[in-house]
Design a protein around this motif. Structure first.
Motif, short mmCIF file in Angstrom:
data_model
loop_
_atom_site.label_atom_id
_atom_site.label_comp_id
_atom_site.label_asym_id
_atom_site.label_seq_id
_atom_site.Cartn_x
_atom_site.Cartn_y
_atom_site.Cartn_z
N UNK A 136 0.76 -1.17 -0.01
CA UNK A 136 0.01 0.04 -0.12
C UNK A 136 0.92 1.22 0.05
N UNK A 137 0.56 2.15 -1.01
CA UNK A 137 1.41 3.24 -0.89
C UNK A 137 0.30 4.57 -1.00
N UNK A 138 1.17 5.85 -0.79
CA UNK A 138 0.44 6.89 -0.94
C UNK A 138 1.48 8.13 -1.57
N UNK A 139 0.80 9.11 -2.22
CA UNK A 139 1.32 10.30 -2.70
C UNK A 139 1.53 11.35 -2.05
N UNK A 140 2.69 12.00 -1.70
CA UNK A 140 2.89 12.99 -0.92
C UNK A 140 3.99 13.74 -1.25
N UNK A 141 4.08 15.21 -1.47
CA UNK A 141 5.42 15.95 -1.24
C UNK A 141 5.99 15.98 0.09
N UNK A 142 5.48 15.58 1.00
CA UNK A 142 6.07 15.60 2.33
C UNK A 142 6.53 14.22 2.75
N UNK A 143 7.51 13.79 2.00
CA UNK A 143 8.08 12.53 2.08
C UNK A 143 9.37 12.26 2.87
N UNK A 144 9.67 13.37 3.65
CA UNK A 144 11.01 13.41 4.41
C UNK A 144 10.78 12.13 5.50
N UNK A 145 11.76 11.36 5.47
CA UNK A 145 12.09 10.21 6.53
C UNK A 145 11.29 9.11 6.17
N UNK A 146 10.41 9.12 4.84
CA UNK A 146 9.70 7.90 4.44
C UNK A 146 10.40 7.21 3.31
N UNK A 147 10.13 5.77 3.43
CA UNK A 147 10.48 5.01 2.29
C UNK A 147 10.12 5.20 1.09
N UNK A 223 0.34 -0.39 -4.84
CA UNK A 223 -1.26 0.13 -5.18
C UNK A 223 -1.18 1.56 -4.52
N UNK A 224 -1.37 2.61 -5.08
CA UNK A 224 -1.52 3.92 -4.54
C UNK A 224 -2.96 4.00 -4.01
N UNK A 225 -3.46 3.39 -2.99
CA UNK A 225 -4.78 3.28 -2.70
C UNK A 225 -4.95 4.31 -1.32
N UNK A 226 -4.05 4.52 -0.80
CA UNK A 226 -4.09 5.31 0.44
C UNK A 226 -3.77 6.75 0.68
N UNK A 227 -4.32 7.52 1.27
CA UNK A 227 -3.92 8.69 1.66
C UNK A 227 -2.87 8.97 2.64
N UNK A 228 -2.17 9.94 2.85
CA UNK A 228 -0.95 10.24 3.59
C UNK A 228 -1.43 10.21 4.95
N UNK A 229 -2.64 10.81 5.25
CA UNK A 229 -3.22 10.94 6.41
C UNK A 229 -3.80 10.10 7.06
N UNK A 230 -4.22 8.83 6.32
CA UNK A 230 -4.77 7.58 6.93
C UNK A 230 -3.68 6.60 7.22
N UNK A 231 -2.52 6.76 6.62
CA UNK A 231 -1.38 5.93 6.60
C UNK A 231 -0.45 6.42 7.82
N UNK A 232 -0.43 7.58 8.17
CA UNK A 232 0.70 7.86 9.22
C UNK A 232 0.34 7.63 10.50
N UNK A 233 1.31 6.81 11.27
CA UNK A 233 0.97 6.38 12.42
C UNK A 233 1.03 7.76 13.60
N UNK A 234 0.43 7.36 14.74
CA UNK A 234 0.36 8.16 16.04
C UNK A 234 1.49 7.72 16.84
#
Length: 316
Positions: A136-147, A223-234
């Motif tokens: 599962x992937x997501x598109x974001x310009x705020x990709x710092x620190x992410x795989x 598959x780019x089916x997620x948004x960054x908001x829903x994927x980021x952990x707390x």
């Protein structure tokens, strides 16, 4: 060996970590959001995607996590007594995986904004392509620190590159790994058996499994089916507040669409599981806790607190 148990989808939820960055003695996945532990939202998303078996990997304060989820009849537990990485955590579910012949979702227990529809897209992609694994992937310009997800010129998945290992060109990639996976269960087990702690932390990384499968001639897709908001952990209390704001907004919107007037949503707190009848008015500075029931045509507030399980009936 016992015959495999047929099951549509099994979900493994990683919930063994500590609350180090939360600066808390409470397991991270038990921190409440709108009246319920954050991991319960992840369980809901897995169920909405079609999972009918849920295996929660517990570790830190396992007793507390088990107690908090014991009322869920579809939840099983596996314990990770030593924290040796995400791949090691999934290994702890080997017995459950061995009795399952369908697909397996792997999710993090600290991602309460996950949506079942996004996870269903992962499963549908795996079913259509017959891939060994879909990331599962997501598109974001705020990709710092992410795989980063590296693809070939024709768009096929090639590999995951972590920030520390990425070239300047790869660091500009905006498609990132969310940590959600849909695996063929037998092939997941095979790849787990081949995992090695070949890193400076001497940990078993789940992210190595797709590469192991590809090296063995299997198909791996992304598959780019997620948004960054829903994927980021707390991981911090700041992120906990952000997640709460998102879930609270959804709860209030649903109530208003059902015929409830909420005069000032910004000054109103209503927990998950509250039921409110049509034409009821919720005035500002009102707090309504979980499992409260309010009948039609009531007025609540302003400056009112209804504790969990309250019942408010229309008068007159």
């Amino acid at each position: 060996m016992e015959p495999a148990v047929m099951s549509q989808v099994l979900a493994v939820i990683l919930a063994a970590g500590k609350s180090t960055r939360m600066k808390s003695d409470i397991p991270k996945v038990l921190h409440p959001i709108c009246g319920r532990p954050m991991i319960e939202y992840v369980l809901d998303a897995a169920r909405a995607a079609g999972a009918d078996r849920l295996v929660v990997i517990v570790g830190h304060r396992a007793d507390l996590v088990k107690a908090a989820l014991q009322h869920h009849p579809d939840v099983e537990f596996a314990e990770q007594t030593e924290q040796k990485g995400t791949g090691h955590a999934v290994m702890m579910a080997a017995d459950a995986l061995a009795s399952h012949s369908g697909a397996t979702l792997i999710l993090a227990g600290d991602t309460p904004l996950l949506q079942g529809s996004s996870l269903k897209s992962l499963l549908d992609t795996r079913e259509t392509t017959q891939a060994a694994c879909v990331i599962g992937t997501a598109e974001t310009q705020n990709n710092e620190g992410l795989g980063r997800i590296v693809r070939s010129s024709d768009g096929r998945f090639e590999r995951i590159v972590e920030q520390k290992d990425a070239t300047p060109e790869q660091r500009r990639i905006t498609e990132i790994n969310t940590g959600c996976y849909a695996f063929s269960t037998p092939l997941l087990l095979q790849s787990l058996q081949q995992l090695r702690p070949n890193n400076s932390q001497s940990e078993y990384y789940l992210t190595d499994c797709p590469r192991i499968l590809m090296d063995g001639g299997q198909t791996v897709d992304a598959c780019c089916s997620l948004t960054l908001e829903e994927a980021l952990g707390v991981n911090t209390r700041v992120q906990l507040a952000d997640a709460r704001a998102s879930i609270q907004k959804s709860i209030l919107q649903d109530l208003m669409l059902q015929g409830v007037t909420i005069e000032d949503p910004a000054q109103t707190a209503i927990d998950f599981g509250v039921r409110i009848g049509r034409d009821t008015v919720i005035r500002p500075f009102t707090v309504i806790e979980r499992d409260t029931v309010i009948e039609d045509q009531c007025t609540i507030g302003p400056l009112q607190h209804l504790p969990a399980g309250s019942v408010i009936r229309k008068t007159g």
